[in-house]
Design a protein around this motif. Structure first.
Motif, PDB file in Angstrom:
ATOM      1  N   GLU A 108       3.295   9.599 -10.209  1.00  0.00           N
ATOM      2  CA  GLU A 108       2.535   9.716 -11.453  1.00  0.00           C
ATOM      3  C   GLU A 108       1.807  11.047 -11.539  1.00  0.00           C
ATOM      4  O   GLU A 108       1.809  11.698 -12.586  1.00  0.00           O
ATOM      5  CB  GLU A 108       1.531   8.566 -11.564  1.00  0.00           C
ATOM      6  CG  GLU A 108       2.158   7.236 -11.884  1.00  0.00           C
ATOM      7  CD  GLU A 108       1.147   6.099 -11.877  1.00  0.00           C
ATOM      8  OE1 GLU A 108      -0.052   6.347 -11.580  1.00  0.00           O
ATOM      9  OE2 GLU A 108       1.556   4.976 -12.172  1.00  0.00           O
ATOM     10  N   GLU A 109       1.189  11.464 -10.440  1.00  0.00           N
ATOM     11  CA  GLU A 109       0.474  12.743 -10.430  1.00  0.00           C
ATOM     12  C   GLU A 109       1.430  13.895 -10.699  1.00  0.00           C
ATOM     13  O   GLU A 109       1.114  14.817 -11.447  1.00  0.00           O
ATOM     14  CB  GLU A 109      -0.232  12.945  -9.100  1.00  0.00           C
ATOM     15  CG  GLU A 109      -1.429  12.055  -8.900  1.00  0.00           C
ATOM     16  CD  GLU A 109      -2.010  12.150  -7.503  1.00  0.00           C
ATOM     17  OE1 GLU A 109      -1.429  12.857  -6.641  1.00  0.00           O
ATOM     18  OE2 GLU A 109      -3.053  11.510  -7.260  1.00  0.00           O
ATOM     19  N   GLU A 117       0.835  -1.204   0.000  1.00  0.00           N
ATOM     20  CA  GLU A 117       0.000   0.000   0.000  1.00  0.00           C
ATOM     21  C   GLU A 117       0.868   1.251   0.000  1.00  0.00           C
ATOM     22  O   GLU A 117       0.567   2.219  -0.691  1.00  0.00           O
ATOM     23  CB  GLU A 117      -0.927   0.000   1.204  1.00  0.00           C
ATOM     24  CG  GLU A 117      -2.033  -1.008   1.129  1.00  0.00           C
ATOM     25  CD  GLU A 117      -2.856  -1.074   2.399  1.00  0.00           C
ATOM     26  OE1 GLU A 117      -2.525  -0.363   3.378  1.00  0.00           O
ATOM     27  OE2 GLU A 117      -3.833  -1.854   2.416  1.00  0.00           O
ATOM     28  N   ASN A 173       3.964   1.505  -1.194  1.00  0.00           N
ATOM     29  CA  ASN A 173       4.575   1.616  -2.519  1.00  0.00           C
ATOM     30  C   ASN A 173       3.574   2.148  -3.533  1.00  0.00           C
ATOM     31  O   ASN A 173       3.907   2.982  -4.376  1.00  0.00           O
ATOM     32  CB  ASN A 173       5.130   0.266  -2.983  1.00  0.00           C
ATOM     33  CG  ASN A 173       6.395  -0.109  -2.244  1.00  0.00           C
ATOM     34  OD1 ASN A 173       7.056   0.743  -1.665  1.00  0.00           O
ATOM     35  ND2 ASN A 173       6.727  -1.385  -2.260  1.00  0.00           N
ATOM     36  N   GLU A 174       2.326   1.662  -3.473  1.00  0.00           N
ATOM     37  CA  GLU A 174       1.299   2.121  -4.394  1.00  0.00           C
ATOM     38  C   GLU A 174       1.009   3.602  -4.209  1.00  0.00           C
ATOM     39  O   GLU A 174       0.850   4.344  -5.176  1.00  0.00           O
ATOM     40  CB  GLU A 174       0.025   1.296  -4.220  1.00  0.00           C
ATOM     41  CG  GLU A 174       0.130  -0.114  -4.739  1.00  0.00           C
ATOM     42  CD  GLU A 174      -1.105  -0.937  -4.441  1.00  0.00           C
ATOM     43  OE1 GLU A 174      -2.100  -0.380  -3.920  1.00  0.00           O
ATOM     44  OE2 GLU A 174      -1.075  -2.146  -4.727  1.00  0.00           O
ATOM     45  N   SER A 175       0.951   4.044  -2.960  1.00  0.00           N
ATOM     46  CA  SER A 175       0.679   5.464  -2.708  1.00  0.00           C
ATOM     47  C   SER A 175       1.838   6.333  -3.191  1.00  0.00           C
ATOM     48  O   SER A 175       1.616   7.415  -3.743  1.00  0.00           O
ATOM     49  CB  SER A 175       0.406   5.705  -1.226  1.00  0.00           C
ATOM     50  OG  SER A 175       1.567   5.481  -0.449  1.00  0.00           O
ATOM     51  N   GLN A 176       3.070   5.870  -3.021  1.00  0.00           N
ATOM     52  CA  GLN A 176       4.219   6.629  -3.507  1.00  0.00           C
ATOM     53  C   GLN A 176       4.231   6.673  -5.033  1.00  0.00           C
ATOM     54  O   GLN A 176       4.524   7.712  -5.622  1.00  0.00           O
ATOM     55  CB  GLN A 176       5.523   6.024  -2.988  1.00  0.00           C
ATOM     56  CG  GLN A 176       5.761   6.281  -1.519  1.00  0.00           C
ATOM     57  CD  GLN A 176       7.019   5.617  -1.006  1.00  0.00           C
ATOM     58  OE1 GLN A 176       7.634   4.810  -1.692  1.00  0.00           O
ATOM     59  NE2 GLN A 176       7.405   5.963   0.206  1.00  0.00           N
ATOM     60  N   LEU A 177       3.900   5.575  -5.688  1.00  0.00           N
ATOM     61  CA  LEU A 177       3.822   5.558  -7.154  1.00  0.00           C
ATOM     62  C   LEU A 177       2.730   6.492  -7.658  1.00  0.00           C
ATOM     63  O   LEU A 177       2.900   7.169  -8.664  1.00  0.00           O
ATOM     64  CB  LEU A 177       3.572   4.137  -7.663  1.00  0.00           C
ATOM     65  CG  LEU A 177       4.761   3.198  -7.648  1.00  0.00           C
ATOM     66  CD1 LEU A 177       4.332   1.798  -8.050  1.00  0.00           C
ATOM     67  CD2 LEU A 177       5.850   3.697  -8.587  1.00  0.00           C
ATOM     68  N   LYS A 178       1.626   6.541  -6.953  1.00  0.00           N
ATOM     69  CA  LYS A 178       0.527   7.427  -7.338  1.00  0.00           C
ATOM     70  C   LYS A 178       0.971   8.887  -7.257  1.00  0.00           C
ATOM     71  O   LYS A 178       0.679   9.683  -8.154  1.00  0.00           O
ATOM     72  CB  LYS A 178      -0.680   7.184  -6.435  1.00  0.00           C
ATOM     73  CG  LYS A 178      -1.906   7.940  -6.856  1.00  0.00           C
ATOM     74  CD  LYS A 178      -3.086   7.576  -5.988  1.00  0.00           C
ATOM     75  CE  LYS A 178      -4.312   8.356  -6.417  1.00  0.00           C
ATOM     76  NZ  LYS A 178      -5.485   8.055  -5.589  1.00  0.00           N
ATOM     77  N   ILE A 179       1.690   9.238  -6.215  1.00  0.00           N
ATOM     78  CA  ILE A 179       2.190  10.606  -6.054  1.00  0.00           C
ATOM     79  C   ILE A 179       3.160  10.953  -7.181  1.00  0.00           C
ATOM     80  O   ILE A 179       3.099  12.036  -7.775  1.00  0.00           O
ATOM     81  CB  ILE A 179       2.858  10.780  -4.671  1.00  0.00           C
ATOM     82  CG1 ILE A 179       1.811  10.711  -3.577  1.00  0.00           C
ATOM     83  CG2 ILE A 179       3.637  12.083  -4.589  1.00  0.00           C
ATOM     84  CD1 ILE A 179       2.371  10.624  -2.172  1.00  0.00           C
TER      85      ILE A 179
END
Length: 111
Positions: A33-34, A23, A25-31
């Motif tokens: 990408e944004e 979770e 890692n996913e949140s960091q990847l989302k940031i």
């Protein structure tokens, strides 16, 4: 290699840690990408950013913007911000004028 026995409680803890890491890692990847997509859709640039984008000096960017009377649309700290559409149009016009002047000078030298 020796096999280590894990109790059911320890196994649940391990799965919980793994899920937490996924979770995170996913949140960091989302940031990331944004941030990346925000930069690609950016429409307002400072002179330094325009110089980096056009691979030239900030002095030349200033000259181009002043010659074509491109007005700043805002301010970021001490730097003025310019609309990319107006700045790009000014640069294209400047490049055409410089290329035309170079062609003329080459023709005159050939004569």
């Amino acid at each position: 290699m020796p096999v280590m026995e894990v109790t059911e409680g320890e196994q649940q803890m391990i799965f919980g840690f793994r899920k937490c890491l996924e979770e995170n890692n996913e949140s960091q990847l989302k940031i990331v990408e944004e941030t990346y997509f925000a930069k690609s859709k950016q429409t307002i640039f400072t002179k330094a950013e325009l110089a980096k984008k056009w691979s030239c000096s900030t002095r030349l960017v200033s000259q181009i913007l002043n010659d074509h009377e491109v007005k700043p649309v805002g301010k970021r700290g001490k730097e003025h911000e310019f609309d990319i559409e107006q700045a790009q149009a000014a640069k294209e016009n400047h490049d055409k004028r410089v290329l035309r002047a170079h062609e003329l000078s080459m023709k005159i030298r050939a004569m």
